[in-house]
Design an enzyme around this catalytic site. Structure first.
Site, short mmCIF file in Angstrom:
data_model
loop_
_atom_site.label_atom_id
_atom_site.label_comp_id
_atom_site.label_asym_id
_atom_site.label_seq_id
_atom_site.Cartn_x
_atom_site.Cartn_y
_atom_site.Cartn_z
CB CYS A 25 -9.72 -1.44 -9.01
SG CYS A 25 -10.05 -2.63 -7.71
CD GLU A 48 -9.66 -7.72 -2.47
OE1 GLU A 48 -8.64 -7.11 -2.81
OE2 GLU A 48 -10.50 -7.24 -1.68
CG HIS A 84 -2.13 -0.93 0.91
ND1 HIS A 84 -2.24 -2.19 1.47
CD2 HIS A 84 -3.20 -0.80 0.08
CE1 HIS A 84 -3.33 -2.77 1.01
NE2 HIS A 84 -3.93 -1.96 0.17
CG ASP A 119 -5.30 -8.12 -1.46
OD1 ASP A 119 -4.26 -8.36 -0.82
OD2 ASP A 119 -6.02 -7.14 -1.23
#
Ligand code: PEP
Ligand code: MG
Length: 804
Positions: free
Chosen positions: A739, A669, A430, A693
């Site tokens: 995404c 995911e 992240h 993920d």
């Protein structure tokens, strides 16, 4: 070039010694042969093997033989006797110690020395160690008239470990290339002059970081030799201080993992944490305050473990920090202060300072130095108690840090931070995602040595290739600037068309949205031409604070994001915490595998009050602007039923009926969910594939682990098959988006659209380039290529086919 032969009882020992010596002269192969051991594992020496090795090493200039002990010498003498006369005359048995001698001999041979000179160098190789350990001083050299009157210069040693073997070897090799006698001395210690062409003599200088050295030379190329030494010293003898293997000094080459595209040039700035200011707060009761301490400790423990997992030299430091967090004396002190009515920040700060002061008072300088560790780790905990990001950049430049938490990365200011270098981290962590969304070039996974780069050192980095150059030469700098100019021209072209829709060459529109984690991101998404916000990571509203935002605050924040996007659809993902995104005020039990633990929708079901409030805020917003609501980390259809029930309850609680245009979808995911896509399809409007993920789960490769950065490639055909399964399971009614970070990968647009994806959502700054990539796609061709990619063996093959 003179060859070398190593005669030794152990083959493994001989090979390792040769490898060590060869490291001193990279790019200058010296013929070194080994005659060692009777076989791979049996100790012994053999005269016939020595003769063979001599023949192989002799390229015409003869051979110097180095031996270990006892029978090695006898076998070498026997081998010599058995050689033909002319061959024997070219061989010199050298009495040097094996390891030190071999290193010195290799450097001398690489520099073109003759047999006798090599043997002398090797024999003197113990001098450095002897003088360091206080053995009788090496006699000073006879002053050389030529060098005494020749050009001279002084320089300061910048290498953190001084002029140790590798930089010294670099110096000696360079000096030997000149037709000059070069001498050097350590002015800081008052050492005598020694020949700079001798590794063993340079070692006697005891030159440490910060010492001032003087160099002088005589002979035809005296000036050039002195200049070269000074230039080398300016580049820290091409070692640069603590330069990691993945960072290249002065010239382009290998790097870490590309994490955020763009060129950055600027001085190194280390992250300064520093002790935060303590707010004047009263205790909310011993139990509540102690809970704050425990929550903060859990966060810091998890961060340290993550850094520790990166391995390398810093592991021991992180271990020590982890031990400090469990220090019984420290925790007892904190608890007793809290029980006496002190608030958590004050209690922690005072107890930490008391412990640090105890270290300060110790006589042993090493232990005294540990006070810094105590302060570093206690400050980290204090910041966590206060909900503050740990990183703060002092001055503008290239930020160098172990890793960035999401909260730290979110606070990066692109005006100040021209680039980011991380010792750890991976492109899908992240922290990296946020660097991308801030448009800050970043290279990650460089290893802990990057943390030793001195502040102020110029760095040039390319966040698209992962290349990092320390103290670049003028030509390299010019190359980076040229790349920056090209990139900016490409970006200008893309920006000029960014507001227009992205339509493939055969006329199929593909929506290109932005992933948004703040109001600033939403503004950037709008100015970069995003068609929608394909993912709003609402957790960033919940991080870096002491309590959860209430419904009104959430509503205002979501509306502000929608406003910045000028009424375009926003996809609000419900809180996705756990894994690498803990909430300081929602205590989470320790999990052995947090990424496989209570994350995303699972966390929301454990804290239904948080989800209910968030859904209410989302419903309110959905009455004003087009909203999609998206649930993260869904694994089963029953989770969708439960989430939808809670959504219905929020609609009822709001009391204004169904919001017009509200769409409901799930993140894809979890690999099992992807394979069951058809089962989910009747219950949702869209699937959004979270390739970050999905990739980590499919390949069992943790997204934050730099050691797995190459493995965790979303273009792995195994991951592509899961994406294909989602597209096929979606049918005609359910819309499929991607995404995850893969959507912005240059190679991905044709493959993803070829598989049936009709929306890509990427970092705001990447929107224009992704639109251009879509415009280049011919869907009919892409569909064939995508199916072929599914059958390829690995991501490298997919990239090769895609020409990236
Ligand atoms: C993903 O997993 O790909 C995704 C977009 O979600 P996040 O990166 O926020 O986990
Ligand atoms: Mg995810």
């Amino acid at each position: 070039m003179v060859g070398l032969v190593v005669v030794c009882h152990s083959r493994a020992l001989a090979r390792a010694a040769v490898a060590l010596a060869a490291e001193m002269v990279p790019g200058k192969p010296v013929p070194i042969e080994v005659a060692a051991g009777l076989d791979e594992t049996t100790f012994g020496t053999d005269a016939v093997a020595i003769m063979t090795a001599i023949a192989a090493a002799d390229q015409g200039d003869g051979v110097v033989l180095l031996m270990d002990l006892g029978s090695a010498v006898l076998s070498a003498e026997l081998a010599l006797e058995m050689l033909a006369d002319d061959q024997r005359d070219r061989v010199l048995l050298c009495p040097a110690p094996l390891v030190e001698g071999l290193v010195a001999a290799t450097v001398a041979a690489a520099g073109g020395a003759g047999r006798q000179e090599i043997a002398d160098e090797a024999t003197a190789a113990l001098a450095g160690k002897q003088s360091h350990l206080g053995a009788p001083a090496v006699p000073s050299e006879k002053p050389d008239e030529r060098t005494r009157t020749g050009p001279s210069a002084t320089f300061t040693v910048r290498n953190p470990h001084g002029l140790h073997a590798r930089p010294a070897a670099r110096l000696v090799t360079a000096v030997r290339a000149f037709d000059a006698d070069v001498e050097i001395r350590n002015r800081s210690t008052g050492s005598p002059w020694v020949p700079a062409a001798s590794l063993s003599r340079v070692a006697t200088l005891g030159a440490l970081s910060g010492h001032e050295l003087e160099v002088r030379a005589g002979g035809r190329q005296a000036r050039a030799a002195v200049d070269q030494v000074v230039a080398l010293a300016g580049r820290a003898f091409d070692e640069a201080a603590g330069v990691p293997e993945k960072v290249v000094t002065g010239r382009p080459g290998a790097g870490g993992l590309a994490a955020s595209p763009g060129i950055g040039v600027g001085p190194v700035r280390h992250v300064g944490s520093g002790r935060p200011e303590l707010p004047e707060v009263a205790s909310r009761g011993a139990a509540a305050e102690w809970q704050r301490i425990e929550a903060a400790l859990a966060v810091v423990r998890r961060d340290l473990r993550r850094l520790r997992a990166g391995g390398g030299a810093e592991t021991a430091i992180f271990d020590a920090h982890l031990l400090l967090l469990d220090d019984a004396d420290l925790l007892a002190d904190v608890r007793s202060r809290i029980e006496q009515g002190t608030a958590a920040p004050q209690a922690w700060s005072a107890a930490g300072e008391r412990l640090a002061a105890e270290f300060d008072a110790l006589a042993d300088p090493y232990l005294r130095g540990r006070a810094a560790d105590v302060r570093a780790v206690t400050d980290q905990v204090l910041r966590s108690i206060l909900g503050l990001p740990a990183a703060a950049l002092l001055g503008s430049g290239v930020l160098v840090a172990p890793d960035l938490t999401p909260a730290e990365a979110a606070s990066l200011d692109p005006e100040q931070v021209v680039g980011v270098l991380l010792a750890y981290g991976s492109p899908t962590s992240h922290g990296a995602i946020l660097a991308r969304s801030r448009g800050v070039p970043a290279v990650v996974g460089l290893g802990p040595a990057v943390l030793d780069l001195p502040s102020g050192t110029t760095i040039a980095l390319d966040g698209s290739t992962g290349e990092v150059v320390v103290a670049p030469a003028a030509a390299v700098l010019a190359d980076f600037r040229e790349r920056a100019t090209e990139l900016s021209a490409r970006r200008t072209r893309a920006a000029a068309r960014s507001a227009a829709p992205a339509v493939t060459r055969d006329g199929v529109p593909v929506a290109v949205g932005a992933n948004v984690g703040s109001l600033a991101d939403a503004r950037s998404a709008e100015s970069n031409g995003a068609d929608l916000a394909g993912l709003v990571r609402t957790e960033f509203l919940f991080l870096g604070r002491e309590s959860a935002p209430d419904v009104d605050e959430q509503q205002a924040a979501y509306l502000a994001i929608a406003g910045a996007l000028d009424g375009r659809r926003i996809t609000l993902r419900t809180l996705d915490v756990g894994g690498d995104k803990p909430l300081p005020y929602v205590p989470m039990g320790a999990e052995a595998n947090p990424f496989l633990g209570v994350r995303g929708i699972r966390h929301s079901f454990e804290h239904p009050e948080l989800l209910a409030q968030q859904l209410l805020a989302i419903i309110r917003v959905a009455h004003d602007v087009p909203v999609s609501v998206m649930f993260p980390m869904v694994s089963t259809v029953s989770e969708v039923f439960r989430a939808r029930r809670m959504l219905d309850e929020a609609v009822a609680a709001h009391g204004a009926g169904d919001p017009p245009g509200l769409q409901v979808g799930i993140m894809m995911e979890v690999p099992a969910a992807a394979l069951k896509a058809a089962a989910f399809a009747p219950h949702v409007d869209f699937f959004s594939i979270g390739t970050n993920d999905l990739t980590q789960y499919a390949l069992a490769a943790e997204r934050g682990n730099p050691a797995l950065g190459v493995l965790a490639d979303g273009l792995d055909p195994g991951v592509l098959r899961l994406i294909d399964a989602v597209c096929r399971g979606a049918g005609d009614r359910v819309h499929v988006s991607v995404c995850g970070e893969l959507a912005a990968d240059e190679a991905a647009a044709p493959i993803l659209t070829g598989l049936g994806v009709r929306e890509l959502s990427v970092a705001p700054a990447a929107v224009p380039a992704v639109k251009e990539a879509v415009r280049a796609v011919d869907l009919a061709t892409a569909a064939v290529a995508a199916v072929r990619a599914l059958g390829l063996p690995d991501a490298a093959a997919v990239r090769e086919r895609a020409g990236r």
